[in-house]
Enzyme design. Structure first.
Site, PDB file in Angstrom:
ATOM      1  N   CYS A 157       6.681   4.465  -8.514  1.00  0.00           N
ATOM      2  CA  CYS A 157       8.105   4.836  -8.396  1.00  0.00           C
ATOM      3  C   CYS A 157       8.884   4.316  -9.594  1.00  0.00           C
ATOM      4  CB  CYS A 157       8.669   4.272  -7.105  1.00  0.00           C
ATOM      5  SG  CYS A 157       8.369   2.520  -6.906  1.00  0.00           S
TER       6      CYS A 157
ATOM      7  N   GLU B   4      13.031   2.842   0.302  1.00  0.00           N
ATOM      8  CA  GLU B   4      12.594   2.674  -1.100  1.00  0.00           C
ATOM      9  C   GLU B   4      11.960   3.991  -1.495  1.00  0.00           C
ATOM     10  OE1 GLU B   4      13.143   0.186  -2.949  1.00  0.00           O
ATOM     11  OE2 GLU B   4      13.342  -1.596  -1.704  1.00  0.00           O
TER      12      GLU B   4
HETATM   13  P1  NAP Z   1       5.313  10.348   1.176  1.00  0.00           P
HETATM   14  O1  NAP Z   1       4.571  11.615   1.229  1.00  0.00           O
HETATM   15  O2  NAP Z   1       6.755  10.362   1.440  1.00  0.00           O
HETATM   16  O3  NAP Z   1       4.585   9.379   2.211  1.00  0.00           O
HETATM   17  C1  NAP Z   1       4.998   8.049   2.400  1.00  0.00           C
HETATM   18  C2  NAP Z   1       4.762   7.684   3.847  1.00  0.00           C
HETATM   19  O4  NAP Z   1       5.657   8.438   4.658  1.00  0.00           O
HETATM   20  C3  NAP Z   1       3.364   8.010   4.349  1.00  0.00           C
HETATM   21  O5  NAP Z   1       2.984   7.037   5.277  1.00  0.00           O
HETATM   22  C4  NAP Z   1       3.554   9.363   5.025  1.00  0.00           C
HETATM   23  O6  NAP Z   1       2.590   9.626   6.010  1.00  0.00           O
HETATM   24  C5  NAP Z   1       4.930   9.186   5.620  1.00  0.00           C
HETATM   25  N1  NAP Z   1       5.678  10.415   5.831  1.00  0.00           N
HETATM   26  C6  NAP Z   1       5.673  11.525   5.068  1.00  0.00           C
HETATM   27  N2  NAP Z   1       6.540  12.430   5.566  1.00  0.00           N
HETATM   28  C7  NAP Z   1       7.104  11.872   6.659  1.00  0.00           C
HETATM   29  C8  NAP Z   1       8.068  12.300   7.603  1.00  0.00           C
HETATM   30  N3  NAP Z   1       8.653  13.490   7.519  1.00  0.00           N
HETATM   31  N4  NAP Z   1       8.405  11.467   8.603  1.00  0.00           N
HETATM   32  C9  NAP Z   1       7.846  10.257   8.693  1.00  0.00           C
HETATM   33  N5  NAP Z   1       6.920   9.784   7.841  1.00  0.00           N
HETATM   34  C10 NAP Z   1       6.559  10.582   6.819  1.00  0.00           C
HETATM   35  O7  NAP Z   1       5.120   9.611  -0.205  1.00  0.00           O
HETATM   36  P2  NAP Z   1       3.765   9.277  -0.945  1.00  0.00           P
HETATM   37  O8  NAP Z   1       3.307  10.517  -1.621  1.00  0.00           O
HETATM   38  O9  NAP Z   1       2.810   8.584  -0.034  1.00  0.00           O
HETATM   39  O10 NAP Z   1       4.243   8.179  -1.982  1.00  0.00           O
HETATM   40  C11 NAP Z   1       4.814   8.496  -3.165  1.00  0.00           C
HETATM   41  C12 NAP Z   1       6.312   8.392  -3.095  1.00  0.00           C
HETATM   42  O11 NAP Z   1       6.680   7.067  -2.758  1.00  0.00           O
HETATM   43  C13 NAP Z   1       6.956   8.654  -4.428  1.00  0.00           C
HETATM   44  O12 NAP Z   1       8.122   9.410  -4.259  1.00  0.00           O
HETATM   45  C14 NAP Z   1       7.287   7.255  -4.927  1.00  0.00           C
HETATM   46  O13 NAP Z   1       8.282   7.204  -5.897  1.00  0.00           O
HETATM   47  C15 NAP Z   1       7.670   6.588  -3.673  1.00  0.00           C
HETATM   48  N6  NAP Z   1       7.597   5.127  -3.821  1.00  0.00           N
HETATM   49  C16 NAP Z   1       8.744   4.419  -3.871  1.00  0.00           C
HETATM   50  C17 NAP Z   1       8.711   3.045  -4.041  1.00  0.00           C
HETATM   51  C18 NAP Z   1       9.964   2.207  -4.117  1.00  0.00           C
HETATM   52  O14 NAP Z   1       9.847   1.011  -3.978  1.00  0.00           O
HETATM   53  N7  NAP Z   1      11.132   2.783  -4.305  1.00  0.00           N
HETATM   54  C19 NAP Z   1       7.472   2.399  -4.166  1.00  0.00           C
HETATM   55  C20 NAP Z   1       6.318   3.165  -4.115  1.00  0.00           C
HETATM   56  C21 NAP Z   1       6.397   4.534  -3.934  1.00  0.00           C
HETATM   57  P3  NAP Z   1       1.342  10.601   5.729  1.00  0.00           P
HETATM   58  O15 NAP Z   1       0.558   9.994   4.632  1.00  0.00           O
HETATM   59  O16 NAP Z   1       0.631  10.615   7.027  1.00  0.00           O
HETATM   60  O17 NAP Z   1       1.922  11.932   5.344  1.00  0.00           O
END
Ligand code: NAP
Length: 455
Positions: free
Chosen positions: A262, A228
């Site tokens: 998102c 997602e």
């Molecule tokens: P993010 O930086 O991608 O982090 C999300 C999760 O992934 C965190 O637990 C993060 O850990 C982990 N993570 C980051 N890089 C990783 C990697 N290379 N390998 C494994 N795990 C990794 O995103 P965010 O800033 O927290 O959230 C915002 C994003 O989520 C936006 O793009 C938003 O659109 C998306 N989102 C999508 C939905 C949907 O349902 N489609 C819903 C909500 C949010 P750390 O915090 O330790 O870095």
């Protein structure tokens, strides 16, 4: 990234946490595996009873959980209470429906009897974001646990208190201790866990790079994933729409969760006939939003979750302006402690400029003028994302076109995109794959086993 709760409204460090050591991770993986062996054999009645208890705890203590979310990531308190209530709803929804969704499906074939049986897969790793720190986790955990899987949560590093609170809720509801565990770890530990044979599958809600990384590791180890990811949802307004409602909903759809959702509407695509009026009213309503302390009931826009998100947003807006966009309001951080950014409206953004293709996380809207429905659809689909979409029109032919031609996981006509436990949720293109919620969500992490019995 350190694992720490930092209040985004003040910059104050609330609590810091030691990350789990390799030995602790190993113990948790083993507990998950051992628990799965017995938990998978429990009845739906038993799981439902516990899941209803989870819902009860969430409902009863929604104000405490809401305050925890608000102080960790800055969402307005009213929305945080609503989020806790919605988590209770998804738990009740699956407690009531899991058995029906996962009942054997009989199929007429040349066998004496043939049917499909749904069985749990095992420990599922959930990598989750901070923006809906409870909701994202419960919408994974409720169906996964009701199906007989066990969950391992790697939450975003800036919401550790929420991460631990969720584990505690499942424990208090008397799920066995290995049925849902929180791992306090950084993103760098995800690969090691994913490649472990004891982990059956993974789900990630987050950014495109994180999704791509997790999916490629899981792919290498032949494990199912659900992704997602981000979105750049269009919000289309045509001349036959109710303009009052469309404007008010548009502002809400852009600024929900301080603009960090998102499925927030990010590109407002408006028919030329009504464009000027829409623009005028939209800017007025954006200017009138109450920005301030997210713990105040009346606050509509709180701080962004981290200083980095604020910096990214500033860069995106400044780049857009350098490339010819005009600011109708906002465009600056607020001169006060915390990660505050003014509600902002941009026009004359070049549709091919990075800012109109990237995801914008913050209260910044872009308005586009189009001639007709064909232009609107073309512009709406000119993005690598495909999460949600909304179209406002009372013309039935236009409605039919938007439903058929918008490239997105959902289309809302005369409304704003929102998730609902009863409806599937997810995206296409770079917004990810797989579905959460409804019957589709509970079918993601099960073995769809074909059973064929000879005459
Ligand atoms: P993010 O930086 O991608 O982090 C999300 C999760 O992934 C965190 O637990 C993060 O850990 C982990 N993570 C980051 N890089 C990783 C990697 N290379 N390998 C494994 N795990 C990794 O995103 P965010 O800033 O927290 O959230 C915002 C994003 O989520 C936006 O793009 C938003 O659109 C998306 N989102 C999508 C939905 C949907 O349902 N489609 C819903 C909500 C949010 P750390 O915090 O330790 O870095």
């Amino acid at each position: 990234m350190p694992i720490a709760s930092i209040n985004p409204a003040t910059g104050e460090t609330l609590k810091t946490f030691e990350a789990h050591s390799d030995r602790q991770i190993e113990e948790k993986l083993q507990i998950a595996t051992n628990t799965f062996r017995s938990y998978r054999l429990t009845s739906f009645e038993e799981r439902s009873q516990k899941m209803f208890r989870v819902a009860e705890i969430l409902d009863k203590e929604k104000r405490e959980f809401a305050k925890m979310m608000t102080t960790e990531m800055g969402k307005p308190i009213k929305a945080a209470v609503g989020e806790a209530e919605k988590c209770a709803w998804v738990c009740r929804y699956y407690a009531e429906t899991a058995q029906r969704h996962l009942a054997d499906q009989f199929v007429e074939t040349d066998a004496k009897r043939s049917f499909v049986r749904f069985q749990p897969l095992g420990p599922v790793l959930a990598v989750m974001p901070w923006n809906f720190p409870l909701w994202q986790v419960f919408r994974f955990a409720a169906p996964a646990l009701m199906a007989g899987n066990v969950g391992l949560l790697k939450h975003a590093s800036n919401v550790p208190q929420c991460a631990l609170a969720i584990e505690e809720i499942f424990r208090r509801a008397e799920f066995p201790s290995g049925a849902f565990q929180t791992l306090l770890i950084g993103a760098d530990k995800v690969e090691r866990i994913l490649q472990d044979d004891r982990v059956a599958a993974a789900t990630l809600t987050g950014s495109e790079p994180a999704g791509s990384s997790v999916a490629s590791i899981a792919g290498k180890h032949i494990k199912k994933t659900v992704l997602e990811l981000g979105g750049s949802d269009p919000f289309i307004v045509m001349p036959s729409a109710n303009l009052d409602k469309a404007v008010t909903t548009a502002v809400k759809a852009r600024t929900i969760n301080n603009g960090q959702s998102c499925i927030a509407a990010k590109r407002f695509i408006v028919a030329a006939d009504i464009y000027d009026e829409f623009e005028k009213r939209f800017v007025e309503e954006m200017k009138a939003l109450r920005v301030g302390d997210p713990l105040e009931e009346s606050t509509e826009i709180g701080p962004l979750a981290t200083p980095q998100i604020l910096k990214d947003l500033e860069r995106q807006v400044n780049d857009a302006v350098v490339q010819g966009a005009r600011l109708l309001t906002g465009g600056r951080r607020l001169q006060r402690p915390g990660n505050y950014y003014e509600p902002t409206v941009l026009v004359d953004v070049n549709p091919s400029a990075p800012v109109s293709c990237e995801e914008i996380f913050g209260p910044v809207a872009m308005l586009f003028r189009v001639n007709d429905a064909s232009d609107a659809i073309h512009l709406a689909n000119s993005t690598s994302f495909g999460l949600g979409s909304a179209a406002w029109t009372n013309d039935e032919q236009e409605q039919a076109r938007f439903i058929n031609e918008l490239e997105a996981g959902c289309v809302f006509i005369n409304g704003m995109v929102a998730s609902d436990p009863r409806l599937p949720f997810g995206g296409i293109k770079h917004s990810g794959y797989g579905r959460e919620l409804a019957e589709f969500g509970i079918h993601e992490f099960v073995n769809i086993k074909t059973v064929w019995i000879s005459q």
